[in-house]
Write a protein that holds these residues in place. Sequence first.
Motif, PDB file in Angstrom:
ATOM      1  N   MET A 130      43.679  43.853  38.687  1.00 43.09           N
ATOM      2  CA  MET A 130      42.309  43.758  39.198  1.00 43.09           C
ATOM      3  C   MET A 130      42.087  44.832  40.268  1.00 43.09           C
ATOM      4  N   ARG A 149      39.588  46.469  43.165  1.00 49.16           N
ATOM      5  CA  ARG A 149      38.460  46.210  44.076  1.00 49.16           C
ATOM      6  C   ARG A 149      37.859  47.550  44.472  1.00 49.16           C
ATOM      7  N   ARG A 195      31.670  47.557  46.125  1.00 44.75           N
ATOM      8  CA  ARG A 195      31.363  46.267  45.491  1.00 44.75           C
ATOM      9  C   ARG A 195      32.160  45.165  46.188  1.00 44.75           C
ATOM     10  N   GLY A 247      33.621  41.784  47.517  1.00 42.63           N
ATOM     11  CA  GLY A 247      33.639  40.438  46.927  1.00 42.63           C
ATOM     12  C   GLY A 247      33.754  40.437  45.414  1.00 42.63           C
ATOM     13  N   LYS A 248      33.891  41.628  44.817  1.00 38.15           N
ATOM     14  CA  LYS A 248      33.988  41.725  43.357  1.00 38.15           C
ATOM     15  C   LYS A 248      35.249  42.488  42.966  1.00 38.15           C
ATOM     16  N   ALA A 249      35.710  42.251  41.758  1.00 37.98           N
ATOM     17  CA  ALA A 249      36.843  43.002  41.220  1.00 37.98           C
ATOM     18  C   ALA A 249      36.644  43.176  39.723  1.00 37.98           C
ATOM     19  N   ILE A 250      37.341  44.154  39.165  1.00 33.70           N
ATOM     20  CA  ILE A 250      37.193  44.460  37.741  1.00 33.70           C
ATOM     21  C   ILE A 250      38.573  44.845  37.208  1.00 33.70           C
ATOM     22  N   PHE A 270      32.705  42.676  36.001  1.00 39.72           N
ATOM     23  CA  PHE A 270      33.061  42.372  37.394  1.00 39.72           C
ATOM     24  C   PHE A 270      33.148  40.853  37.574  1.00 39.72           C
ATOM     25  N   VAL A 271      34.120  40.430  38.353  1.00 38.66           N
ATOM     26  CA  VAL A 271      34.258  38.992  38.653  1.00 38.66           C
ATOM     27  C   VAL A 271      34.347  38.820  40.160  1.00 38.66           C
ATOM     28  N   ASP A 272      34.075  37.599  40.635  1.00 43.47           N
ATOM     29  CA  ASP A 272      34.202  37.324  42.063  1.00 43.47           C
ATOM     30  C   ASP A 272      35.672  37.390  42.453  1.00 43.47           C
ATOM     31  N   ALA A 273      35.961  37.995  43.572  1.00 43.33           N
ATOM     32  CA  ALA A 273      37.363  38.119  44.000  1.00 43.33           C
ATOM     33  C   ALA A 273      37.418  38.287  45.508  1.00 43.33           C
TER      34      ALA A 273
END
Lengths: 170, 170
Positions: free
Chosen positions: A113, A115, A119, A121-124, B167-170
């Motif tokens: 993942m 970061r 962005r 608070g988000k990860a991809i 994208f997901v919350d992280a």
Amino acid sequence: MYTFRIVKQFARTLRNLDAVLEKAVKHAEARKFDVNNFCSARLYPDMLPFVSQIRIACDQAKAAAANLSGKEAPKHEDNETTVAELRARIGKCLAFLDTFTADDFKNVKPDTMIRLPNRPGKAIAAEEYLYARQIPNFFFHVTTAYDLLRHGGVEIGKSDYLGPLGFVDA
Amino acid sequence: MYTFRIVKQFARTLRNLDAVLEKAVKHAEARKFDVNNFCSARLYPDMLPFVSQIRIACDQAKAAAANLSGKEAPKHEDNETTVAELRARIGKCLAFLDTFTADDFKNVKPDTMIRLPNRPGKAIAAEEYLYARQIPNFFFHVTTAYDLLRHGGVEIGKSDYLGPLGFVDA
């Protein structure tokens, strides 16, 4: 994930873009206008101008290499106002990209993942980041920069964009 | 070589392009002009028109999948004159791309030499073909099609080109 190969391609395409800019300089000289007039060119009034297309192309390549290796990317201020300065920006980006080796990306897995600073608070996932975001985005901005010059009459063609390819007799 | 992932990305980007075309249709309806007027749009008089940008984008994706798997690509005649026909062309290309699985590309190695129908007597290594030619070329034509619509006033943005990202919350 073939990350190193893709980072090398980004560098190669940026070198092709620099050669396209050289053609724009020559074209403007021949037609006796200031090549820097291209810097504010846009395809529509609410679209980002030429300078931004070049900056963002560089930043997409730089971010991909940095975010997938864990190396910190050098910060480049968005203050270019001339084609010469944009070419220097490409040069600084290339100097960074050229520091990478395949080893730098050995720890990144498709589902690692990532970061992004912009962005919070988000990860991809790394694979999604590279293939669905950075690759399409990078070529979008390089192509749009090319399209703006083409629209402005610079004599460039697809072979300038692709650069020399490794065809051999067979 | 990550070929299957790239072919899947080509399909995803073509689906995004189809959604962009849908926005062009809606825009033309709202402004009461024939959306097919876009078909002959060019950024410069000696540049390929909008119809060709869409056809070539499809063909680059189709050729990559075919040439790297050994499967024969369906032939699509270059006879579209409307946006509806161009969307059908994208649909036919997607139907072909969607037949592939990772297994189809298991025999291709980075140095496998690829011969192209339109380059008789020449060959190119598979990795060079995919990363230096097909990827840049595909995104070039999708972006130029997008740029022509943007230049023509269609309200589209980068998120239409990229499509939804994971994208997901992280």
